[in-house]
Design a protein around this motif. Structure first.
Motif, PDB file in Angstrom:
ATOM      1  N   PHE A  89      -0.860   4.931  -3.758  1.00  8.01           N
ATOM      2  CA  PHE A  89       0.231   5.797  -4.626  1.00  8.01           C
ATOM      3  C   PHE A  89       0.013   5.544  -5.979  1.00  8.01           C
ATOM      4  CE2 PHE A  89       4.532   5.919  -5.805  1.00  8.01           C
ATOM      5  CZ  PHE A  89       5.140   6.788  -4.930  1.00  8.01           C
ATOM      6  N   VAL A  90      -0.782   4.511  -6.822  1.00  8.35           N
ATOM      7  CA  VAL A  90      -0.893   4.180  -8.015  1.00  8.35           C
ATOM      8  C   VAL A  90      -2.071   5.318  -8.383  1.00  8.35           C
ATOM      9  CG1 VAL A  90      -1.817   2.784  -9.943  1.00  8.35           C
ATOM     10  CG2 VAL A  90      -0.076   1.807  -8.049  1.00  8.35           C
ATOM     11  N   VAL A  91      -3.084   5.482  -7.638  1.00  8.41           N
ATOM     12  CA  VAL A  91      -4.102   6.576  -7.903  1.00  8.41           C
ATOM     13  C   VAL A  91      -3.616   7.794  -8.087  1.00  8.41           C
ATOM     14  CG1 VAL A  91      -6.356   7.451  -7.184  1.00  8.41           C
ATOM     15  CG2 VAL A  91      -5.897   5.086  -7.053  1.00  8.41           C
ATOM     16  N   SER A  92      -2.796   8.221  -7.062  1.00  5.70           N
ATOM     17  CA  SER A  92      -2.118   9.513  -7.138  1.00  5.70           C
ATOM     18  C   SER A  92      -1.306   9.772  -8.286  1.00  5.70           C
ATOM     19  CB  SER A  92      -1.135   9.760  -5.783  1.00  5.70           C
ATOM     20  OG  SER A  92      -2.001   9.756  -4.885  1.00  5.70           O
ATOM     21  N   MET A  93      -0.449   8.820  -8.735  1.00  4.95           N
ATOM     22  CA  MET A  93       0.117   8.936 -10.024  1.00  4.95           C
ATOM     23  C   MET A  93      -0.790   9.129 -11.277  1.00  4.95           C
ATOM     24  SD  MET A  93       3.378   9.184 -10.923  1.00  4.95           S
ATOM     25  CE  MET A  93       4.110   9.142 -12.616  1.00  4.95           C
ATOM     26  N   GLY A  94      -1.822   8.071 -11.210  1.00  5.85           N
ATOM     27  CA  GLY A  94      -2.717   8.413 -12.491  1.00  5.85           C
ATOM     28  C   GLY A  94      -3.222   9.879 -12.376  1.00  5.85           C
ATOM     29  N   ALA A  95      -3.735  10.529 -11.285  1.00  8.42           N
ATOM     30  CA  ALA A  95      -4.272  11.544 -11.521  1.00  8.42           C
ATOM     31  C   ALA A  95      -3.312  12.699 -11.979  1.00  8.42           C
ATOM     32  CB  ALA A  95      -4.743  12.114  -9.944  1.00  8.42           C
ATOM     33  N   MET A  96      -2.157  12.580 -11.424  1.00  5.13           N
ATOM     34  CA  MET A  96      -1.114  13.432 -11.948  1.00  5.13           C
ATOM     35  C   MET A  96      -0.928  13.319 -13.402  1.00  5.13           C
ATOM     36  SD  MET A  96       2.866  14.072 -11.761  1.00  5.13           S
ATOM     37  CE  MET A  96       2.880  13.857 -13.275  1.00  5.13           C
ATOM     38  N   ILE A  97      -0.682  12.019 -14.125  1.00 11.91           N
ATOM     39  CA  ILE A  97      -0.561  11.585 -15.445  1.00 11.91           C
ATOM     40  C   ILE A  97      -1.674  12.372 -16.272  1.00 11.91           C
ATOM     41  CG2 ILE A  97      -0.549  10.086 -16.903  1.00 11.91           C
ATOM     42  CD1 ILE A  97       0.996   8.272 -15.137  1.00 11.91           C
ATOM     43  N   LEU A  98      -2.804  12.300 -16.083  1.00 11.79           N
ATOM     44  CA  LEU A  98      -4.469  12.456 -16.688  1.00 11.79           C
ATOM     45  C   LEU A  98      -4.478  14.127 -16.691  1.00 11.79           C
ATOM     46  CD1 LEU A  98      -6.325   9.581 -16.212  1.00 11.79           C
ATOM     47  CD2 LEU A  98      -4.979   9.977 -18.197  1.00 11.79           C
ATOM     48  N   SER A  99      -3.776  14.621 -15.595  1.00 10.81           N
ATOM     49  CA  SER A  99      -4.162  16.291 -15.522  1.00 10.81           C
ATOM     50  C   SER A  99      -3.033  17.207 -16.159  1.00 10.81           C
ATOM     51  CB  SER A  99      -4.161  16.496 -14.033  1.00 10.81           C
ATOM     52  OG  SER A  99      -4.433  18.091 -13.579  1.00 10.81           O
ATOM     53  N   PRO A 100      -3.671  18.025 -16.834  1.00  5.96           N
ATOM     54  CA  PRO A 100      -2.782  19.173 -17.666  1.00  5.96           C
ATOM     55  C   PRO A 100      -2.560  20.436 -17.008  1.00  5.96           C
ATOM     56  CG  PRO A 100      -5.067  19.038 -19.095  1.00  5.96           C
ATOM     57  CD  PRO A 100      -4.835  18.126 -17.793  1.00  5.96           C
ATOM     58  N   ASN A 101      -4.010  20.591 -16.043  1.00  3.30           N
ATOM     59  CA  ASN A 101      -3.814  21.717 -14.927  1.00  3.30           C
ATOM     60  C   ASN A 101      -3.270  21.884 -14.034  1.00  3.30           C
ATOM     61  OD1 ASN A 101      -5.419  23.382 -12.982  1.00  3.30           O
ATOM     62  ND2 ASN A 101      -6.494  23.794 -14.856  1.00  3.30           N
ATOM     63  N   LEU A 102      -2.563  22.873 -13.868  1.00  2.09           N
ATOM     64  CA  LEU A 102      -1.466  23.309 -12.784  1.00  2.09           C
ATOM     65  C   LEU A 102      -2.088  23.090 -11.191  1.00  2.09           C
ATOM     66  CD1 LEU A 102       1.505  23.435 -12.953  1.00  2.09           C
ATOM     67  CD2 LEU A 102       1.455  25.843 -12.745  1.00  2.09           C
TER      68      LEU A 102
END
Length: 574
Positions: A97-110
């Motif tokens: 869950f934490v890794v998924s949130m980190g991937a979403m936070i750091l990504s500016p690409n849709l």
């Protein structure tokens, strides 16, 4: 790996990485710099599919808060879930869950943001159904189906953004005009509404309380429900002055009011805190739709700390009173759990915006900036009334569970003896007290100019005091006023059931939509589409092939007969 042995090491690694990222984020904020890492995966014509990581002060500060809270939740889970036979599986799901949130936070690409966005939806479903009973299964299905609406909206937004030549919304959001790209904005606002549980998608948030309490502490503070707010923060330049922004303001104000009203009629401890999360999400999105992006991000950070602390304190209380969640079965816990009750009081005061707590620095500034903006009377009323409702249900919760009459069973062993559960609360308790002032100095180094009358300036404090007195007095008189709720049964039912949204989302709208979908599939994909599509084409091709095949074989036979007859005739000729 046995998590019960290595939990201290894993939490320490999360804390070290979080502190390093926090220092990096503060450096980026001070220097005004950011780092972008980009991998090109595939290119088609003028459009490229790339995996991008953006490391600026917003993403780094938010990620450091996520890592801090997740490390506290992992350590807290060692005490709360110690008797669970599937303890390792639970810990792996929390880390995913934490890794998924980190991937979403750091990504500016849709496109690449879908890795974290869908990962949050999938892992949240696995955590909501963790206890494997009918209630958890229903709540998990409602959660995943509600979030799939937002996933489809992002997929449609990806299809529409191809006209821009890329999917980097940090880069292209400044060039999206309201006339040409209103549909993209509406789709992304819809995605944020589903993930942050705004009206009419609010029913899944209280239903997700079927998950274990450590998951609730993580989900409702810094991960799943804040993903929609974070997406809107990143996409905020494109929303300036658009119709999507005005619609988001109305919906978020109504959500804030609806959640505050529903929490005053709820008796489930975790659902009361979940509704308070829903109310604060409405606050964040409403001030974001007014154009104050940094202020919404500031409240997002402070809210994460005291809301995680609030859920942890609720988990300790539930764990001690034989797993009861009804606040009417609690009472007078201050005599048995002074440490947990102290931390819960701190978290409640921060939630109410009590002076010099973490929530005060963000909520007071939010309300003042909102009052200075061009609000209409309906939005102004909803802001003011929702502030009073927040304090009202908070003091109602304090009266029933912490300071009311003793209603516990004799077999309950209520104490603060579990150090694995109280130690993380100490760290978050410090954050709930000091994070507001520290973050206000960091995010807003220059003071905001507030210009309003003395009456408007004192309105927030007056409404908060009025809400506190109202909430406490009404519940003190609840014994003699019990039949009053029966007289106004329809209104109590309507306000206490989130305006019938759970009923509409499950039995009515969900059932009708699923039945309608099955009929569309039967008549479309499995009906006319099959007849005139692949199956019909297959039958037609086979029919023509059989005709051609018979013609070919019959022609060869006729040719051979004619050839043999010709040969015989030629041989018989003199």
């Amino acid at each position: 790996m046995n998590w019960k042995v290595s939990m201290h090491i894993s939490c320490m690694l999360f804390l070290i990485s979080g502190s390093y990222i926090n220092v990096w984020g503060l450096y980026s904020l001070g220097e005004g710099s950011s780092t972008v890492i980009e991998w090109e995966l595939w290119s088609l014509s003028s459009s490229t599919i790339v995996y991008v990581l953006v490391l600026d002060w917003i993403s780094l500060l938010f990620l450091s808060f996520v890592l801090l809270i997740s490390s506290m939740v992992l350590y807290y889970s060692g005490g709360y879930m110690s008797g669970d036979p599937n303890f390792n599986r639970f810990m792996y799901l929390v880390v995913a869950f934490v890794v998924s949130m980190g991937a979403m936070i750091l990504s500016p690409n849709l496109i690449s943001i879908l890795l974290g966005w869908d990962g949050l939806g999938l892992v949240s479903y696995a955590l909501v159904i963790y206890y494997q009973n009918e209630k958890s299964a229903n709540a998990g299905m409602l959660t995943v189906l509600s979030n799939r609406v937002g996933d489809v909206a992002i997929l449609l937004g990806i299809g529409l953004m191809i006209q821009l030549g890329g999917w980097n919304f940090l880069l292209y959001s400044y060039y999206l005009s309201d006339e040409s790209s209103l549909m993209i904005k509406c789709l992304l606002v819809l995605a944020a509404m589903t993930k942050s549980a705004q009206i009419p998608f609010s029913a899944w948030l209280p239903a997700a309380m079927a998950a274990p309490t450590p998951v609730s502490a993580l989900v409702h503070s810094s991960t799943l429900v804040t993903a929609g707010v974070y997406l809107m923060i990143r996409f905020s330049p494109a929303l300036e002055g658009s119709m999507a922004q005005k619609g988001l303001l109305i919906i978020s104000c109504l959500t804030m009011f609806m959640a505050g009203m529903g929490a005053n009629f709820e008796y489930d401890l975790k659902k009361i805190i979940a509704l308070s999360t829903l109310s604060q999400l409405g606050v964040m999105l409403s001030v974001l739709s007014l154009g104050f992006t940094n202020l919404a991000f500031f409240h997002l950070l402070t809210h994460a700390l005291f809301k995680a602390l609030l859920f942890m304190c609720a988990g300790v209380m539930i764990h001690s009173v034989s797993e009861y969640q009804d606040i009417r079965r609690m009472g007078c816990l201050v005599k048995f759990m002074p440490l947990s009750v102290s931390y819960m009081s701190v978290a409640n005061m921060a939630l109410c915006g009590a002076p010099f707590m973490a929530g005060f620095y963000s909520k007071d500034l939010i309300l003042e900036m909102a009052f200075m903006s061009s609000l209409n009377m309906i939005s102004f009323f909803l802001f003011v009334f929702s502030t009073g409702l927040t304090v009202s249900y908070t003091f109602r919760l304090i009266y029933y569970s912490l300071a009311g009459d003793y209603n516990l069973m004799g077999v309950c062993s209520v104490s603060d003896s579990e150090s694995k559960m109280t130690s993380p609360m100490s760290i978050l308790g410090g954050g709930a007290i000091f994070s507001g002032s520290v973050m206000s100095w960091i995010v807003f180094p220059e003071p905001c100019m507030i210009c309003m009358s003395q009456g408007m300036k004192m309105l927030t404090l007056a409404v908060s005091l009025l809400g506190a007195v109202t909430g406490y007095l009404l519940n003190m008189m609840a014994v003699s006023w019990t039949l009053k709720s029966v007289e106004f049964y329809k209104w109590v039912t309507f306000l206490g059931s989130m305006w019938f949204m759970p009923l509409l989302s499950t039995k009515n709208l969900g059932l009708y939509s699923l039945n309608f979908g099955s009929k569309v599939i039967s008549a479309g994909d499995k009906g006319w589409s099959e007849l005139f599509g692949s199956q019909g084409l297959k039958k037609t091709v086979f029919y023509l092939f059989n005709i051609l095949n018979s013609v070919q074989f019959s022609g060869i036979k006729v040719f051979m007969k004619m050839f043999i007859l010709s040969v015989i005739i030629i041989m018989m000729l003199p």
